[in-house]
Design a protein around this motif. Structure first.
Motif, PDB file in Angstrom:
ATOM      1  N   THR A   1       0.903  -1.200  -0.137  1.00  0.00           N
ATOM      2  CA  THR A   1      -0.029  -0.160   0.027  1.00  0.00           C
ATOM      3  C   THR A   1       0.959   1.399   0.065  1.00  0.00           C
ATOM      4  O   THR A   1       1.635   1.515   0.900  1.00  0.00           O
ATOM      5  CB  THR A   1      -0.766  -0.010   1.362  1.00  0.00           C
ATOM      6  OG1 THR A   1      -1.769  -1.264   1.228  1.00  0.00           O
ATOM      7  CG2 THR A   1      -1.860   1.305   1.229  1.00  0.00           C
ATOM      8  N   ARG A   2       0.528   2.003  -1.112  1.00  0.00           N
ATOM      9  CA  ARG A   2       1.442   3.531  -1.054  1.00  0.00           C
ATOM     10  C   ARG A   2       0.603   4.398  -1.067  1.00  0.00           C
ATOM     11  O   ARG A   2      -0.641   4.428  -1.674  1.00  0.00           O
ATOM     12  CB  ARG A   2       2.155   3.503  -2.458  1.00  0.00           C
ATOM     13  CG  ARG A   2       3.389   2.591  -2.174  1.00  0.00           C
ATOM     14  CD  ARG A   2       4.236   2.509  -3.419  1.00  0.00           C
ATOM     15  NE  ARG A   2       5.412   1.610  -3.213  1.00  0.00           N
ATOM     16  CZ  ARG A   2       6.161   1.177  -4.400  1.00  0.00           C
ATOM     17  NH1 ARG A   2       5.988   1.620  -5.424  1.00  0.00           N
ATOM     18  NH2 ARG A   2       7.227   0.527  -4.023  1.00  0.00           N
ATOM     19  N   ILE A   3       0.840   5.693  -0.490  1.00  0.00           N
ATOM     20  CA  ILE A   3      -0.100   6.804  -0.111  1.00  0.00           C
ATOM     21  C   ILE A   3       0.789   7.830  -0.920  1.00  0.00           C
ATOM     22  O   ILE A   3       1.810   8.082  -0.369  1.00  0.00           O
ATOM     23  CB  ILE A   3      -0.300   7.068   1.199  1.00  0.00           C
ATOM     24  CG1 ILE A   3      -1.206   6.109   1.713  1.00  0.00           C
ATOM     25  CG2 ILE A   3      -0.883   8.420   1.393  1.00  0.00           C
ATOM     26  CD1 ILE A   3      -1.423   6.089   3.128  1.00  0.00           C
ATOM     27  N   ALA A   4       0.118   8.719  -1.851  1.00  0.00           N
ATOM     28  CA  ALA A   4       0.634   9.933  -2.515  1.00  0.00           C
ATOM     29  C   ALA A   4      -0.100  10.988  -1.860  1.00  0.00           C
ATOM     30  O   ALA A   4      -1.156  11.097  -2.015  1.00  0.00           O
ATOM     31  CB  ALA A   4       0.435   9.997  -3.963  1.00  0.00           C
ATOM     32  N   LEU A   5       0.657  12.116  -1.229  1.00  0.00           N
ATOM     33  CA  LEU A   5       0.200  13.078  -0.436  1.00  0.00           C
ATOM     34  C   LEU A   5       0.386  14.384  -1.154  1.00  0.00           C
ATOM     35  O   LEU A   5       1.534  14.455  -1.817  1.00  0.00           O
ATOM     36  CB  LEU A   5       0.813  13.178   0.758  1.00  0.00           C
ATOM     37  CG  LEU A   5       0.407  11.746   1.795  1.00  0.00           C
ATOM     38  CD1 LEU A   5       1.528  11.672   2.857  1.00  0.00           C
ATOM     39  CD2 LEU A   5      -1.009  12.143   2.392  1.00  0.00           C
ATOM     40  N   ALA A   6      -0.726  15.196  -1.495  1.00  0.00           N
ATOM     41  CA  ALA A   6      -0.538  16.447  -2.051  1.00  0.00           C
ATOM     42  C   ALA A   6       0.240  17.294  -0.763  1.00  0.00           C
ATOM     43  O   ALA A   6       0.122  17.440   0.089  1.00  0.00           O
ATOM     44  CB  ALA A   6      -1.730  17.070  -2.394  1.00  0.00           C
ATOM     45  N   SER A   7       1.318  17.980  -1.333  1.00  0.00           N
ATOM     46  CA  SER A   7       1.891  18.489  -0.306  1.00  0.00           C
ATOM     47  C   SER A   7       2.876  20.078  -0.944  1.00  0.00           C
ATOM     48  O   SER A   7       2.631  20.341  -2.028  1.00  0.00           O
ATOM     49  CB  SER A   7       3.013  17.692   0.454  1.00  0.00           C
ATOM     50  OG  SER A   7       4.041  17.318  -0.921  1.00  0.00           O
TER      51      SER A   7
ATOM     52  N   GLY B   1       8.637  14.833  -5.113  1.00  0.00           N
ATOM     53  CA  GLY B   1       9.253  16.170  -6.305  1.00  0.00           C
ATOM     54  C   GLY B   1       7.914  16.973  -6.599  1.00  0.00           C
ATOM     55  O   GLY B   1       6.805  16.994  -6.002  1.00  0.00           O
ATOM     56  N   PRO B   2       8.260  17.865  -7.516  1.00  0.00           N
ATOM     57  CA  PRO B   2       6.980  18.826  -7.799  1.00  0.00           C
ATOM     58  C   PRO B   2       5.996  18.058  -8.505  1.00  0.00           C
ATOM     59  O   PRO B   2       6.169  16.933  -9.277  1.00  0.00           O
ATOM     60  CB  PRO B   2       7.861  19.657  -9.141  1.00  0.00           C
ATOM     61  CG  PRO B   2       9.137  19.081  -8.979  1.00  0.00           C
ATOM     62  CD  PRO B   2       9.409  17.688  -8.319  1.00  0.00           C
TER      63      PRO B   2
ATOM     64  N   GLY C   1       4.299  25.190  -7.219  1.00  0.00           N
ATOM     65  CA  GLY C   1       4.366  25.222  -5.804  1.00  0.00           C
ATOM     66  C   GLY C   1       3.804  24.131  -5.068  1.00  0.00           C
ATOM     67  O   GLY C   1       4.045  23.999  -3.996  1.00  0.00           O
ATOM     68  N   ARG C   2       3.277  23.019  -5.729  1.00  0.00           N
ATOM     69  CA  ARG C   2       3.021  21.753  -4.972  1.00  0.00           C
ATOM     70  C   ARG C   2       3.801  20.626  -5.085  1.00  0.00           C
ATOM     71  O   ARG C   2       4.344  20.632  -6.519  1.00  0.00           O
ATOM     72  CB  ARG C   2       1.677  21.429  -5.677  1.00  0.00           C
ATOM     73  CG  ARG C   2       0.437  22.289  -4.919  1.00  0.00           C
ATOM     74  CD  ARG C   2      -0.911  21.928  -5.476  1.00  0.00           C
ATOM     75  NE  ARG C   2      -1.339  20.532  -5.184  1.00  0.00           N
ATOM     76  CZ  ARG C   2      -2.582  20.168  -5.191  1.00  0.00           C
ATOM     77  NH1 ARG C   2      -3.678  20.928  -5.643  1.00  0.00           N
ATOM     78  NH2 ARG C   2      -2.656  18.785  -4.971  1.00  0.00           N
ATOM     79  N   ASP C   3       3.995  19.805  -4.380  1.00  0.00           N
ATOM     80  CA  ASP C   3       4.608  18.677  -4.421  1.00  0.00           C
ATOM     81  C   ASP C   3       3.662  17.390  -4.107  1.00  0.00           C
ATOM     82  O   ASP C   3       2.560  17.445  -3.819  1.00  0.00           O
ATOM     83  CB  ASP C   3       5.862  18.771  -3.360  1.00  0.00           C
ATOM     84  CG  ASP C   3       6.743  19.742  -3.535  1.00  0.00           C
ATOM     85  OD1 ASP C   3       6.913  20.517  -4.326  1.00  0.00           O
ATOM     86  OD2 ASP C   3       7.453  20.076  -2.478  1.00  0.00           O
ATOM     87  N   LEU C   4       4.462  16.559  -4.493  1.00  0.00           N
ATOM     88  CA  LEU C   4       3.971  14.988  -4.368  1.00  0.00           C
ATOM     89  C   LEU C   4       4.848  14.128  -3.597  1.00  0.00           C
ATOM     90  O   LEU C   4       5.954  14.082  -4.051  1.00  0.00           O
ATOM     91  CB  LEU C   4       3.356  14.432  -5.934  1.00  0.00           C
ATOM     92  CG  LEU C   4       2.414  13.214  -5.682  1.00  0.00           C
ATOM     93  CD1 LEU C   4       1.048  13.742  -4.995  1.00  0.00           C
ATOM     94  CD2 LEU C   4       2.287  12.583  -7.142  1.00  0.00           C
ATOM     95  N   LEU C   5       4.440  13.442  -2.457  1.00  0.00           N
ATOM     96  CA  LEU C   5       5.250  12.999  -1.568  1.00  0.00           C
ATOM     97  C   LEU C   5       4.359  11.307  -1.667  1.00  0.00           C
ATOM     98  O   LEU C   5       3.284  11.317  -1.021  1.00  0.00           O
ATOM     99  CB  LEU C   5       5.374  13.480  -0.240  1.00  0.00           C
ATOM    100  CG  LEU C   5       6.083  12.634   0.688  1.00  0.00           C
ATOM    101  CD1 LEU C   5       7.689  12.683   0.443  1.00  0.00           C
ATOM    102  CD2 LEU C   5       5.870  13.149   2.185  1.00  0.00           C
TER     103      LEU C   5
END
Length: 180
Positions: free
Chosen positions: A98-104, A131-132, A137-141
């Protein structure tokens, strides 16, 4: 946040990459030409996770399960109706990753994934990618959730970059707790 005739509002802005760190002045110029200035501090990094309404609510992002046979399923982490936001359980199945991609924001300039610390219930989880994102201005982690956290329920997620903490956001880890 600022007060306008219609109520409260929010101004988001992107600080240029080559800006010097330290004290600065931000000025907002309205359509009528009037101005409002405020002192700000520019840091080399200021990590944060996006939420639907407040900086403390359910995280914005998606969860993906990757099964042994290559199938994947993806769900969102939260939903909002007006100002009311709630977490959505992340499906976690034994044997699936399970992977979670967070708006950051504030993560893209970390020198390596090892400089980024993400914890859930105080347990450090692996950072898979960062990364971007497509919006300025938004990243994805992206993190991977250890099987031991399956069935935890609603909990806090916090990040750190270079020792600087992010806001705490809520996620819901579903599935049945692993047998110990």
């Amino acid at each position: 946040l600022f007060r306008s005739m219609g109520g409260w509002g929010q101004t988001n802005f992107v600080i240029p990459k080559d800006s010097a760190v330290g004290p600065a002045v931000m000025t907002i110029v309205r359509e009528d030409g009037s101005r409002s200035s405020s002192n700000i501090t520019i840091a080399d990094t200021a990590p944060g996770f996006l939420t639907g309404h407040s900086c403390r609510g359910p995280a914005i992002g998606s969860a993906t399960q990757i099964f042994r046979d290559g199938r994947t399923t993806t769900t969102t982490l939260s939903s909002c109706s007006g100002i009311r936001c709630q977490t959505i359980p992340v499906p976690m199945t034994s044997g699936a990753v399970t992977r979670i991609a967070l708006a950051s924001s504030g993560f893209r300039y970390a020198a390596s994934a090892e400089q980024i610390e993400v914890t859930i219930e105080g347990i450090r989880v692996p950072v898979v990618a960062y990364g971007p994102d497509k919006d300025p201005g938004r990243d994805l982690l992206t993190i991977e959730i250890p099987d031991a956290l399956r069935g935890l329920g609603e909990t806090d997620l916090i990040g750190h970059v270079n020792g600087r903490p992010s806001n705490a956001v809520r996620i819901y880890l579903g599935g049945e707790k692993p047998v110990s």
